[in-house]
Scaffold this active site. Sequence first.
Site, mmCIF file in Angstrom:
data_model
loop_
_atom_site.group_PDB
_atom_site.id
_atom_site.type_symbol
_atom_site.label_atom_id
_atom_site.label_comp_id
_atom_site.label_asym_id
_atom_site.label_seq_id
_atom_site.Cartn_x
_atom_site.Cartn_y
_atom_site.Cartn_z
ATOM 1 N N GLU A 288 0.812 -1.224 0.000
ATOM 2 C CA GLU A 288 0.000 0.000 0.000
ATOM 3 C C GLU A 288 0.842 1.270 0.000
ATOM 4 O O GLU A 288 0.401 2.309 -0.468
ATOM 5 C CB GLU A 288 -0.899 0.025 1.244
ATOM 6 C CG GLU A 288 -2.335 -0.322 0.937
ATOM 7 C CD GLU A 288 -3.266 -0.152 2.137
ATOM 8 O OE1 GLU A 288 -2.895 0.460 3.154
ATOM 9 O OE2 GLU A 288 -4.396 -0.655 2.041
ATOM 10 N N HIS A 317 10.071 -26.160 -0.072
ATOM 11 C CA HIS A 317 9.576 -27.380 -0.711
ATOM 12 C C HIS A 317 8.536 -27.086 -1.785
ATOM 13 O O HIS A 317 7.999 -28.006 -2.392
ATOM 14 C CB HIS A 317 9.005 -28.330 0.351
ATOM 15 C CG HIS A 317 10.078 -28.855 1.248
ATOM 16 N ND1 HIS A 317 10.674 -30.075 1.059
ATOM 17 C CD2 HIS A 317 10.712 -28.277 2.310
ATOM 18 C CE1 HIS A 317 11.612 -30.246 1.992
ATOM 19 N NE2 HIS A 317 11.652 -29.169 2.745
ATOM 20 N N LYS A 431 -13.502 1.195 -2.422
ATOM 21 C CA LYS A 431 -14.403 1.332 -1.263
ATOM 22 C C LYS A 431 -15.638 2.139 -1.650
ATOM 23 O O LYS A 431 -16.766 1.791 -1.306
ATOM 24 C CB LYS A 431 -13.680 2.005 -0.091
ATOM 25 C CG LYS A 431 -12.640 1.118 0.582
ATOM 26 C CD LYS A 431 -12.036 1.808 1.801
ATOM 27 C CE LYS A 431 -10.995 0.936 2.475
ATOM 28 N NZ LYS A 431 -10.315 1.584 3.586
#
Length: 441
Positions: A288, A317, A431
């Site tokens: 951000e 792995h 938003k």
Amino acid sequence: LYEEKFSKKIVQYTLLTYFSLNFINNLAKVGKKLEKEISNLKKASKLKYDTDYASINLPFDDVSNVKKIVREKIRLKPEYIVLIGIGGSNLGAIAVFEAVLGKLYNQMSAKTKFLFLDTVDSDSVENIQRVVEPVLRDGKNILVNVVTKSGGTTETISNYLVMLKLLRKYKKDYKKYIVVTTGKDSNLWKIANDEGFSLLEIPEKVGGRYSVFSSVGLFPLALLGIDIDNLLKGAAIMQQRCLMQFNNNPAATSAAIHYILNLPMSNLFLFSNDLESVGKWYKQLMGESIGKEFTKKGKKVNNGITPTVSIGSTDLHSMAQLYLGGPYNRLMTFVRMHHNFSLVKVPVYDKYSKLVENIQGKRLKDIMNAILYGTEEAFKKGKRPFIEIIMPDKSEYSIGQFLQMKMMEIMYLAYLMDVNPFDQPNVEHYKKETKKILKNS
Ligand code: PA5
């Protein structure tokens, strides 16, 4: 290239890269450029909450109000603390909680347990209701801490209202089981004030991803028994180090290396399971703060470094092939513990001695270190750059240092990349769009 050795209690940095003389010259040049920003931060460190850098002063703040409310709420003997918040409003608290107390704390401790609600996943929210409702039905207590700087985050307010309903169902005096942490200008502040809830303020100039050392992180952490004084002491000592001249400044040096290498990705490789949420916190911090459409002066750049997180040795792995054989596109930062609190050893059983040789009788910590050193050797051979951070342990004091160092590193990196580390204009876009959709649905 750059190595510091401090006392055993101080986080150490070994920054290793494999680059030409040109790189070393560049580092000196970038270091010079950063001196100006170091001096800006130094000035800001004298100005408390008046500048955008306000968060660097949090470790020196008076926390008596947080402690007073903690003392009050501990008397309620809550079985659970339910932290409701998202992004900068919960990632720091979760990171410190898991690092210091361990990811299995809830299963291991008879004391207050910790639950958090961030997204509006109805299944998770219902599961949390199913955990806490029997507690309330039995006449026991929970404590809800709702954390939102704006006071208007869709997920946080939705989840809060769900928990409020539950509390009201079982507690006539439900108000004393709610603590609201929010900005003083928010509408939630007004409501909480009217209702008589306990209130904690988030300073205006402290953004979510820089707020772990404010009441946002400190209140739930202190309630869980974490030593916030030592957390802040660690942060304070690191703040001082990261205001030193470039050559002695780990945050500025790490920022400069990121900048010069100019790689599209930065991977935090944590050789500790309990630091996984520190990784999530870091992803937000770097993502951000650095990922920006425009420079500070408004030139379109679409800048950014993609933060990724790996856990050692688990992710070796699954990802080592890519990291060692794939494109040269990321800077690794290995983080390891100097000291583990537990000393588990591999037992000795002759019958099994040939399955994997040279592990029996050894401490798991030493096996982990062998894996890490082996990985670093492979990186050296492949001429792939990495930074190593050695944390003394997972105590509050060490974690406080680490988080503070990373926050200041990001401020220095943003300066070099000419972006504002404190805003998130594009986050606001989605938003707003969400709110529009909800209005019409
Ligand atoms: O860093 C940020 O600003 C964001 O991640 C916010 O913390 C997050 O969106 C939550 O916002 P608020 O605290 O206003 O609920």
